[in-house]
Design an enzyme around this catalytic site. Structure first.
Site, PDB file in Angstrom:
ATOM      1  N   LYS A 140       0.808  -1.224   0.000  1.00  0.00           N
ATOM      2  CA  LYS A 140       0.000   0.000   0.000  1.00  0.00           C
ATOM      3  C   LYS A 140       0.843   1.276   0.000  1.00  0.00           C
ATOM      4  CE  LYS A 140      -4.231  -1.794   0.183  1.00  0.00           C
ATOM      5  NZ  LYS A 140      -5.173  -1.595  -0.952  1.00  0.00           N
ATOM      6  N   GLU A 186     -10.019   5.686   3.314  1.00  0.00           N
ATOM      7  CA  GLU A 186     -10.810   4.581   3.839  1.00  0.00           C
ATOM      8  C   GLU A 186      -9.852   3.437   4.126  1.00  0.00           C
ATOM      9  OE1 GLU A 186     -10.152   5.029   0.725  1.00  0.00           O
ATOM     10  OE2 GLU A 186      -9.495   3.006   0.165  1.00  0.00           O
ATOM     11  N   SER A 189       1.713  -9.645  -0.871  1.00  0.00           N
ATOM     12  CA  SER A 189       1.428  -8.208  -0.796  1.00  0.00           C
ATOM     13  C   SER A 189       1.542  -7.614   0.599  1.00  0.00           C
ATOM     14  CB  SER A 189       0.034  -7.945  -1.354  1.00  0.00           C
ATOM     15  OG  SER A 189      -0.919  -8.738  -0.666  1.00  0.00           O
TER      16      SER A 189
END
Lengths: 422, 289
Positions: free
Chosen positions: A111, A133, A400
């Site tokens: 991210k 969010e 990830s």
């Protein structure tokens, strides 16, 4: 000239795709075939146009690129390594399983790649506040981190149910100086957090950037967020070539909104021999109706500003998704994945909670890597793909995120808490 | 800005509505109000709150009290343009099982009062129903058209064509942030009236109507002949009277819903809606005297 992995992250990494074919998507209004576009209140269009303009200017601005590159290298820790998972391989039919270690990035997941890019854009646009969010909390933590680094005010919207199952990440965001707002409307999960963030944005758009965390939402988010994550695939492609002398047979990634998947897929879109596999959250099983597999079990429609596959009833009302993984627990998804699915360029299959948790434990015990439960869906899928390919196969997996945030969930799943510990 | 050229094309085709405007159309309501040198009052209620029957009676009470045009909200699971009051009401309606076909039937019943009745709907329920079918069924029920708050002209080609085919009005929104080029495009795709959002934000009562509202209306007026109604945050007769001095229409929604939410019974809620509608209608009609 020999190619080192770090060559993969020079300026070319950050440039928008220029090649023809599928990588040239989307069109000027953000459409990937019939998907994408902008389905938002008119009040937000000016801000989306401003963002699109700022983004496109930044992509060709050497100063912006070198600043982003500096942060990706010295702050995030890019390039992330590639790990040959030799003890996992026998469980995948003997296929070679190569893990792209986004879990080793600062803040623990992919991210941060997108967040740093958008945070720099926020500053460039002269805005002083970011909102985000978050589902699992990974994107919220990454946003709070970048906001701290760049001195931006930060508010993170999180479904109340998620604040409970990801309490550690809530504390982490607050430590970083962000305000975390639990959202009690609707299903109290990620979709409702996005509704609330959009309401905040439309009200405060003059000084606020909505730092959307996935490749969904209105144009330009799907292509912009993708471009900030393209470094994953560009690095991995070079690393696989350097290690094995060939391209992988398949690339596997989990898909919720789809940011880590599109990030690793994109560098391989024009490599016709490389199969692309997205693994959706199958929850209790798609047949049960309790899942988050939007492509496998949903239908095209409009949610949160974009047209894509989504879980909806006969009247177009959004159906709540279900997954053990908060980060995949979303009833919509990225429009480019919808398009890649329809084109047949990528295949999307569901992985149930149980399959994901089995892979979670297997990777922990064979490789000493505790993955995020999201990423465990990709591991479970890679085991299937590996068995299909056999011992000569090479499967690249996007690992990830790391599983620190999921230890509590996993301990409950596996019954690791005894009565006396409680 | 990308896409504006396409919009101009759409504008050309959208600009020629049927020349004989039927009675009961939104445009004729504005035309009549204009000859009376007054602004017009638009009242919003979500379908199915607190029940289908009560929302029908509340809408009928509005019209009896002087509301000129009615908006019936189609309950949607993810109403990003709405504040907490309307969201609470539509969540309730959805839990009660209100369906798209119920909303169309309700719009027809309200239209039978003689007041032009629009459906206010987020886009996905229409896309799921099929835009052409939605337009056919809404027209057959007697509805006047639809307001689509998350549909921008660039994405509205299919809807504009379907609505035109059925003679329905297409109402799109402008906001204080809209540059002139976008206002032109929105106005070109719009029949009935341009919905001017008074402020940057979501639906719900505010202590004062944004100062941006009057400036926006004046700007829109230089760019189009289409009537302009102002919504978002108008809740009291005082606010309505102020807006009615310079806007062609005044839109009130959350204030009615608040009354239904707070009423001790459905009958009391319907009565309260009628009383507020009467006070608002009086304020709007008296504003330019």
């Amino acid at each position: 000239m020999t190619t080192t992995p770090s060559d993969a992250v020079d300026g070319a990494t950050l440039a928008a795709p220029t090649s023809s074919g599928t990588t040239a998507m989307p069109d000027a209004l953000g459409h990937f075939g019939p998907y994408g576009g902008r389905f938002v209140p008119e009040a937000l269009i000016a801000a989306l146009d401003e963002l699109d303009e700022a983004y496109r200017a930044a992509m060709v601005d050497p100063e912006f690129q070198s600043e982003l590159q500096r942060l990706l290298t010295t702050y995030t820790g890019r390039p992330s390594p590639l790990t040959d998972a030799r003890r996992l391989s026998p469980h995948a039919g003997g296929a070679q399983i190569l893990l792209k270690r986004e879990d080793l990035n600062h803040t623990g997941s992919h991210k941060i790649n997108n967040v740093l890019g958008q945070a720099l854009l926020t500053r460039r646009m002269g805005k002083t506040r970011v909102i985000a969010e978050t589902g699992a909390g990974q994107h919220g933590v990454a946003t709070a981190t970048a906001a701290a680094l760049l001195g931006l005010d930060c508010v993170v919207y999180m479904g109340q149910e998620d604040t409970q199952r990801q309490a550690l990440n809530v504390a982490r965001m607050r430590l970083l100086g962000a305000e975390v707002v639990p959202v009690t409307a609707g299903s109290r999960t990620l979709k409702d957090a996005i509704n609330e963030a959009m309401r905040d944005w439309v009200t405060n758009v003059a000084d606020t950037h909505y730092l959307l965390g996935t490749v969904a939402g209105p144009h330009p988010f799907p292509s912009m967020v993708r471009d900030f994550h393209r470094c994953i695939g560009l690095e991995a492609r070079q690393q696989v070539l350097a290690l094995t002398g060939r391209l992988p047979d398949a690339v596997a990634a989990c898909v919720g909104g789809g940011s880590n998947a599109i990030g690793i897929f994109h560098a391989f879109l024009d490599d016709a021999g490389v199969a692309l596999h997205g693994f959706e959250a199958g929850g209790d099983g798609v047949a049960t109706g309790r899942h988050a597999a939007t492509i496998t079990g949903g239908a095209p429609g409009v949610l949160h500003g974009t047209r894509s596959y989504l879980l909806q009833d006969e009247d177009g009302q959004t159906i709540e998704s279900h997954s053990i993984s908060a980060g995949l627990d979303y009833p919509g998804g990225g429009p480019e994945h919808a398009w890649l699915n329809d084109l047949g360029r990528a295949q999307y299959r569901p992985i149930t909670d149980a399959e994901a948790m089995e892979a979670f434990q297997l990777l922990s015990r064979t490789e000493g890597i505790i993955p995020a439960i999201e990423s465990a869906h990709a591991i479970a899928g890679a085991l299937v793909v590996g068995r299909e390919l056999g011992p000569d196969g090479v499967v690249l997996v996007n690992l990830s995120g790391r599983g620190d945030k999921d230890v509590d969930t996993a301990a409950r799943w596996f019954g690791l808490f005894s009565e006396s510990d409680a | 800005m990308s896409g504006s050229l396409e919009l101009d094309d759409q504008a050309a085709s959208a600009k020629s509505p049927p020349s004989s405007i039927s009675m009961g159309s939104v445009r004729s309501a504005f035309d009549i109000a204009r000859t009376q040198n007054r602004s017009l009052l638009v009242g919003y209620l979500p379908a199915g709150f607190p029940s289908i029957e009560a929302s029908a009676r509340a809408a009928e009470a509005m019209v009896a009290a002087g509301v000129d045009v009615v908006e019936i909200g189609l309950p949607y699971s993810d109403p990003v343009m709405d504040g907490p009051v309307i969201q609470e009401a539509v969540d309730h309606a959805l839990r009660d099982g209100v369906r798209t076909r119920d909303v169309l039937a309700l719009a027809g019943r309200v239209a039978a009062t003689g007041a032009p009745t629009l459906v206010m709907t987020y886009w996905n329920p229409v896309e799921r129903y099929s835009p052409a079918q939605f337009a056919r069924d809404l027209a057959a029920a007697g509805g006047a058209g639809a307001i689509t708050p998350d549909l921008i002209p660039e994405e509205a080609g299919e809807w504009v064509a379907a609505a035109q085919h059925e003679g329905l009005d297409t109402v799109f929104l402008v906001a204080p942030s809209s540059p002139d080029v976008r206002i032109r495009a929105v106005a070109a795709a719009t029949t009935g009236f341009v919905y001017a959002a008074s402020t940057m934000g979501v639906t719900g009562a505010r202590t004062q109507v944004g100062t941006a509202a009057q400036g926006l209306v004046e700007r829109v007026r230089t760019l189009t002949e289409v009537p302009i109604a102002v919504g978002l945050g108008v809740s009291t007769p005082e606010q309505a009277a102020e807006v009615a001095q310079w806007a062609d229409g005044v839109i009130v929604g959350s204030a009615f819903v608040r009354l239904l939410l707070d009423a001790p019974s459905q009958d009391a809620g319907v009565a309260a809606v009628g009383e507020l509608a009467a006070a608002l209608a009086q304020a709007v009609r008296g504003a330019r005297r």
